[in-house]
Design a protein around this motif. Sequence first.
Motif, PDB file in Angstrom:
ATOM      1  N   UNK A  25       0.836  -1.208   0.000  1.00  0.00           N
ATOM      2  CA  UNK A  25       0.000   0.000   0.000  1.00  0.00           C
ATOM      3  C   UNK A  25       0.867   1.254   0.000  1.00  0.00           C
ATOM      4  N   UNK A  26       1.915   1.260   0.819  1.00  0.00           N
ATOM      5  CA  UNK A  26       2.798   2.420   0.880  1.00  0.00           C
ATOM      6  C   UNK A  26       3.594   2.589  -0.405  1.00  0.00           C
ATOM      7  N   UNK A  27       3.760   1.527  -1.142  1.00  0.00           N
ATOM      8  CA  UNK A  27       4.397   1.610  -2.446  1.00  0.00           C
ATOM      9  C   UNK A  27       3.479   2.327  -3.442  1.00  0.00           C
ATOM     10  N   UNK A  28       2.183   2.199  -3.227  1.00  0.00           N
ATOM     11  CA  UNK A  28       1.200   2.882  -4.071  1.00  0.00           C
ATOM     12  C   UNK A  28       1.123   4.366  -3.767  1.00  0.00           C
ATOM     13  N   UNK A  29       1.106   4.681  -2.438  1.00  0.00           N
ATOM     14  CA  UNK A  29       1.040   6.089  -2.035  1.00  0.00           C
ATOM     15  C   UNK A  29       1.388   6.230  -0.561  1.00  0.00           C
ATOM     16  N   UNK A  31       0.931   7.102   3.274  1.00  0.00           N
ATOM     17  CA  UNK A  31      -0.260   6.963   4.110  1.00  0.00           C
ATOM     18  C   UNK A  31       0.078   7.230   5.569  1.00  0.00           C
ATOM     19  N   UNK A  32      -0.951   7.606   6.332  1.00  0.00           N
ATOM     20  CA  UNK A  32      -0.802   7.763   7.776  1.00  0.00           C
ATOM     21  C   UNK A  32      -1.361   6.513   8.463  1.00  0.00           C
ATOM     22  N   UNK A  68      -0.352  14.615  11.315  1.00  0.00           N
ATOM     23  CA  UNK A  68      -0.131  13.242  10.869  1.00  0.00           C
ATOM     24  C   UNK A  68       1.352  12.938  10.713  1.00  0.00           C
ATOM     25  N   UNK A  69       1.665  11.668  10.879  1.00  0.00           N
ATOM     26  CA  UNK A  69       2.972  11.152  10.475  1.00  0.00           C
ATOM     27  C   UNK A  69       2.693  10.347   9.212  1.00  0.00           C
ATOM     28  N   UNK A  70       3.352  10.739   8.149  1.00  0.00           N
ATOM     29  CA  UNK A  70       3.122  10.114   6.853  1.00  0.00           C
ATOM     30  C   UNK A  70       4.253   9.124   6.569  1.00  0.00           C
ATOM     31  N   UNK A  71       3.865   7.896   6.251  1.00  0.00           N
ATOM     32  CA  UNK A  71       4.818   6.824   5.954  1.00  0.00           C
ATOM     33  C   UNK A  71       4.857   6.583   4.456  1.00  0.00           C
TER      34      UNK A  71
END
Length: 114
Positions: A25-29, A31-32, A68-71
């Motif tokens: 999912x994080x490879x797609x975009x 996220x928090x 937010x912390x964005x990963x």
Amino acid sequence: MTELDSAVEIIKSIADRNRLRMALMLNRRPMCVCELDSVLGIALSTISAHLKQMRSAGVITAEKDGRWVIYRISDNSSIRMIVNSLALQLADDKQINQDYDAIAELVREECSKK
């Protein structure tokens, strides 16, 4: 740490069903945590532990954006190659595609209100 040790840590850090889903999912975009929670539906403490492990291995990075912390997936080319290879391997997986569909509809401001 040798390159071999580093590779082992990277692979170990995504060698879990939920961590692999998170990495894809994080490879797609970016996220928090609240967005990841909306899709995974597991305890926030578990999500945080998974994120900590992946951050420690260098698979993901984090940055503060307001409240937010964005990963996101690391810019490291080796990590991107591994995650992209897994994404291709799992392109027809029902769960992964459900995750992708879910994140396409997420609005960070909405999920954080829960």
